[in-house]
Design an enzyme around this catalytic site. Structure first.
Site, short mmCIF file in Angstrom:
data_model
loop_
_atom_site.label_atom_id
_atom_site.label_comp_id
_atom_site.label_asym_id
_atom_site.label_seq_id
_atom_site.Cartn_x
_atom_site.Cartn_y
_atom_site.Cartn_z
N HIS A 57 0.86 -1.19 -0.01
CA HIS A 57 0.05 0.12 -0.04
C HIS A 57 1.15 1.30 0.04
O HIS A 57 1.38 1.66 1.06
CB HIS A 57 -0.95 0.21 1.13
CG HIS A 57 -1.98 -0.97 1.08
ND1 HIS A 57 -1.96 -2.20 2.00
CD2 HIS A 57 -3.08 -1.22 0.42
CE1 HIS A 57 -2.74 -3.02 1.87
NE2 HIS A 57 -3.55 -2.66 0.66
N HIS A 78 -3.89 -6.28 -6.27
CA HIS A 78 -3.61 -7.20 -5.56
C HIS A 78 -4.99 -7.93 -4.88
O HIS A 78 -6.18 -7.26 -4.94
CB HIS A 78 -2.77 -7.06 -4.28
CG HIS A 78 -3.28 -5.93 -3.48
ND1 HIS A 78 -3.18 -4.71 -3.72
CD2 HIS A 78 -3.89 -6.01 -2.06
CE1 HIS A 78 -3.77 -3.91 -2.76
NE2 HIS A 78 -4.04 -4.91 -1.64
N CYS A 137 -11.80 -6.57 6.98
CA CYS A 137 -11.20 -6.62 5.82
C CYS A 137 -9.81 -7.32 5.92
O CYS A 137 -9.48 -7.46 7.09
CB CYS A 137 -11.15 -5.42 4.93
SG CYS A 137 -12.57 -4.59 4.64
N HIS A 182 -6.30 -9.64 3.79
CA HIS A 182 -5.63 -10.24 2.37
C HIS A 182 -5.44 -11.64 2.68
O HIS A 182 -4.76 -11.98 3.56
CB HIS A 182 -4.47 -9.61 2.27
CG HIS A 182 -4.41 -7.97 1.89
ND1 HIS A 182 -4.30 -7.10 2.92
CD2 HIS A 182 -4.65 -7.34 0.95
CE1 HIS A 182 -4.64 -5.95 2.64
NE2 HIS A 182 -4.67 -5.99 1.03
N GLU A 236 -8.45 -9.80 14.01
CA GLU A 236 -8.66 -8.48 14.08
C GLU A 236 -9.83 -8.18 15.01
O GLU A 236 -9.72 -7.33 15.78
CB GLU A 236 -9.28 -7.88 12.71
CG GLU A 236 -9.46 -6.46 12.59
CD GLU A 236 -9.72 -5.85 11.42
OE1 GLU A 236 -10.50 -5.10 11.06
OE2 GLU A 236 -9.10 -6.49 10.31
N TYR A 241 -12.07 -2.39 -6.72
CA TYR A 241 -12.08 -1.01 -6.60
C TYR A 241 -10.72 -0.53 -6.68
O TYR A 241 -9.75 -1.03 -6.12
CB TYR A 241 -12.88 -0.64 -5.19
CG TYR A 241 -12.30 -0.78 -4.00
CD1 TYR A 241 -11.69 0.40 -3.48
CD2 TYR A 241 -12.11 -2.17 -3.43
CE1 TYR A 241 -10.83 0.16 -2.23
CE2 TYR A 241 -11.32 -2.38 -2.47
CZ TYR A 241 -10.95 -1.22 -1.56
OH TYR A 241 -10.07 -1.22 -0.50
N GLU A 265 -5.78 2.15 -2.67
CA GLU A 265 -6.21 0.88 -2.37
C GLU A 265 -6.69 0.42 -3.87
O GLU A 265 -7.03 1.32 -4.63
CB GLU A 265 -7.52 0.74 -1.50
CG GLU A 265 -7.09 0.83 -0.01
CD GLU A 265 -6.52 -0.39 0.64
OE1 GLU A 265 -6.28 -1.14 0.00
OE2 GLU A 265 -6.79 -0.51 1.78
N GLU A 301 -7.65 -3.16 -5.18
CA GLU A 301 -7.95 -4.51 -5.02
C GLU A 301 -9.19 -4.99 -5.93
O GLU A 301 -9.98 -4.57 -6.05
CB GLU A 301 -8.09 -4.35 -3.63
CG GLU A 301 -7.19 -3.99 -2.58
CD GLU A 301 -7.51 -4.20 -1.12
OE1 GLU A 301 -6.71 -4.01 -0.26
OE2 GLU A 301 -8.99 -4.13 -0.68
N TRP A 347 -14.77 1.51 -0.03
CA TRP A 347 -15.25 0.11 -0.19
C TRP A 347 -16.59 -0.13 0.36
O TRP A 347 -17.55 -0.59 -0.48
CB TRP A 347 -14.34 -0.87 -0.04
CG TRP A 347 -13.74 -0.97 1.41
CD1 TRP A 347 -14.47 -1.78 2.48
CD2 TRP A 347 -12.81 -0.24 1.98
NE1 TRP A 347 -13.73 -1.48 3.42
CE2 TRP A 347 -12.69 -0.48 3.37
CE3 TRP A 347 -12.11 0.71 1.51
CZ2 TRP A 347 -11.71 -0.01 4.12
CZ3 TRP A 347 -10.86 1.38 2.28
CH2 TRP A 347 -10.96 0.85 3.63
#
Length: 173
Positions: A23, A30, A65, A67, A85, A102, A112, A114, A159
């Site tokens: 980022h 990604h 969110c 990855h 989280e 987005y 961002e 992704e 998002w």
């Protein structure tokens, strides 16, 4: 150090990069994911991103969110991230928006970029959010929350403002 999967414009994996390096002001495309968690009463869990987050610090957003690690099964990544989280176990993970993608730039210039499949899950227990990830959280009525997002979209993650109407159109909540 976690790695993220880099993608070609058509969504094919083309490499990996350290999560901390991905980022920037020139973020490569990604793979990521979003998840919306509901409780057994139909309330939606929303979170306010910690002020220490690199992108969109302090804004309200969906439940969480993340990855997936390279070669990690997406639902395993969603479960892992819910625990990391939120300290939350989740069940009944379903894929709601498989093709969501987005690109957005925050106030600091961080991008961002992704392909970000959107999932919905059910909470299975109490939360214990990581303060480095979550500043605040609340269980909300989805319809009331949608009105808040419509009325003040600048207060929410980009998002979320795109995903929420699509999820409502699908009848997810």
């Amino acid at each position: 150090m976690d790695e993220v999967t880099l993608l070609s414009p058509d969504g094919v994996a083309i490499g990996v990069l350290a999560k901390d390096a991905v980022h920037t002001t020139d973020t490569p495309l990604h793979l990521a994911f979003s998840c919306y968690v509901l409780d057994h009463e139909g309330r939606l869990l929303v979170t306010r991103r910690a002020l220490s987050k690199r992108t969109w610090p302090g804004v309200w957003t969906n439940s969480f969110c993340g990855h997936p690690r390279p070669d990690e099964v997406m639902t395993d990544a969603v479960r892992r991230r819910a625990l990391d989280e939120l300290g939350l176990r989740i069940t009944d993970i379903s894929l709601a928006l498989p093709d969501y993608r987005y690109r957005a730039v925050d106030a600091s210039g961080i991008v961002e970029n992704e392909i970000c499949p959107v999932h919905v899950a059910i909470a299975d227990g109490a939360l214990s959010p990581d303060p480095d990830e979550v500043a605040e959280w609340a269980w909300v009525d989805p319809a009331d929350f949608a009105r808040s997002v419509d009325g003040a979209p600048f207060a929410f993650s980009p998002w979320l403002t795109e995903q929420l109407p699509r999820l409502r159109e699908l009848g997810v909540f």
